[in-house]
Design an enzyme around this catalytic site. Structure first.
Site, mmCIF file in Angstrom:
data_model
loop_
_atom_site.group_PDB
_atom_site.id
_atom_site.type_symbol
_atom_site.label_atom_id
_atom_site.label_comp_id
_atom_site.label_asym_id
_atom_site.label_seq_id
_atom_site.Cartn_x
_atom_site.Cartn_y
_atom_site.Cartn_z
ATOM 1 N N ASP A 113 21.456 -18.472 0.214
ATOM 2 C CA ASP A 113 22.685 -18.221 0.963
ATOM 3 C C ASP A 113 23.855 -18.477 0.021
ATOM 4 O OD1 ASP A 113 24.876 -18.133 2.608
ATOM 5 O OD2 ASP A 113 24.101 -19.526 4.104
ATOM 6 N N GLY B 286 21.291 -10.151 -1.929
ATOM 7 C CA GLY B 286 21.499 -9.195 -0.848
ATOM 8 C C GLY B 286 20.386 -8.183 -0.741
ATOM 9 N N ALA B 287 19.174 -8.606 -1.124
ATOM 10 C CA ALA B 287 18.053 -7.670 -1.222
ATOM 11 C C ALA B 287 17.439 -7.299 0.124
ATOM 12 C CB ALA B 287 16.962 -8.265 -2.120
ATOM 13 N N TYR C 270 39.163 -9.434 2.322
ATOM 14 C CA TYR C 270 38.013 -8.748 1.722
ATOM 15 C C TYR C 270 38.440 -8.008 0.464
ATOM 16 C CZ TYR C 270 34.329 -5.279 1.037
ATOM 17 O OH TYR C 270 33.364 -4.494 0.486
ATOM 18 N N SER D 230 33.892 -3.154 -5.092
ATOM 19 C CA SER D 230 34.145 -2.112 -4.095
ATOM 20 C C SER D 230 35.396 -1.358 -4.494
ATOM 21 C CB SER D 230 34.359 -2.745 -2.715
ATOM 22 O OG SER D 230 34.866 -1.800 -1.786
ATOM 23 N N LYS E 219 37.188 -8.614 -3.614
ATOM 24 C CA LYS E 219 36.614 -7.599 -4.486
ATOM 25 C C LYS E 219 37.451 -7.418 -5.753
ATOM 26 C CE LYS E 219 32.955 -6.755 -2.114
ATOM 27 N NZ LYS E 219 31.620 -7.128 -2.660
#
Length: 263
Positions: free
Chosen positions: A67, A17-18, A163, A150, A167
């Site tokens: 990906d 995710g850079a 979601y 998260s 997490k």
């Protein structure tokens, strides 16, 4: 003079995710502390922008496409990493998906499991797969893994229940990977950020700049009364990835401005 200590000099550290947000901030922070950062993302132009930012600050970086929703893409990235970096000092998992195909809400009663497979693939399975395949390189360097969960892992929201579930699952997977890799000298930790001002949230709005300013004025629902900047989450990740946290593994640290304490 570099303002940061050189805690990662001589180490290669991969960051998923850079291309933006917490991932970009983390890559820049690690590079500023001496790491050669391997920028993993499916957004190659975004990753190239991060690489340029790192290099402009006299850091070292390389881009590899990856990906996390695609096992073949993960395998190809692992091959490149293993060939070029047989000793991997760290793997930081900042990549994540909040919603599917632009749909922000996935109410259980109206949508059922819509989006389940894609969100779990990106947020849980892809990271676990990367750690599994890169384990030999991590063991060779006695490296560290840091996952990014998260505060949502500890909440229950009807509209974003999938979601939130991913997490929570990542917190559990982090503990399990820590137990598996501790005998091999590899630490595995996580951070659970609170609300953070990132492109993932800003770009959902018609006017991203106005959205950014609005988020900067938000109270954040925490004790500090604001949202985090990506650099603040990156600083916590850098600490956990460093030898300063050498007696820590298997835990996920809340970096939420006191959000959990306020509920």
């Amino acid at each position: 003079m570099n303002a940061h200590p050189q805690r990662f000099a001589g180490r290669a550290i991969a960051v998923t995710g850079a291309a933006s947000g917490i991932g970009r901030a983390t890559a820049q922070r690690l590079a500023a502390e001496g790491a050669h950062v391997i920028l993993l993302d499916r957004d190659l132009p975004g990753a190239a922008t991060t690489e340029e930012a790192v290099r402009s600050a006299a850091g070292s970086a390389a881009v590899i496409g990856c990906d996390l929703a695609d096992p073949a893409s993960i395998a190809a990235a692992v091959t490149q990493i293993a060939d070029r970096y047989p000793q991997l000092g760290g793997l930081i998992g900042c990549a994540g998906a909040v919603h599917v195909d632009g749909v922000q809400e996935n109410p259980f009663l109206s949508k059922g499991l819509a989006g389940w497979d894609q969100l779990f693939a990106v947020n849980v399975r892809g990271m676990a797969d990367l750690v599994h395949q890169l384990a030999p390189a991590l063991v060779a360097a006695r490296g560290v893994v840091v996952t990014v969960s998260s505060e949502a892992a500890y909440r229950s929201r009807a509209g974003r229940w999938i979601y939130d579930a991913t997490k929570a699952a990542l917190v559990s997977v982090t503990r399990s990977m820590a137990a598996a890799l501790a005998p091999q000298g590899v630490r595995v930790l996580g951070v659970a950020p609170g609300g953070t001002i990132t492109e993932m949230h800003i770009n959902d709005h018609a006017d991203p700049q106005a959205a950014r300013e609005q988020m900067r004025g938000a109270t954040g629902g925490n004790l500090l009364g604001r949202l985090a900047e990506p650099e603040e989450i990156a600083a916590a990740i850098a600490f956990l990835a460093s030898d300063d946290a050498s007696f820590m593994t298997g835990t996920t640290v809340a970096v939420d401005g006191g959000g959990a304490a306020s509920r």
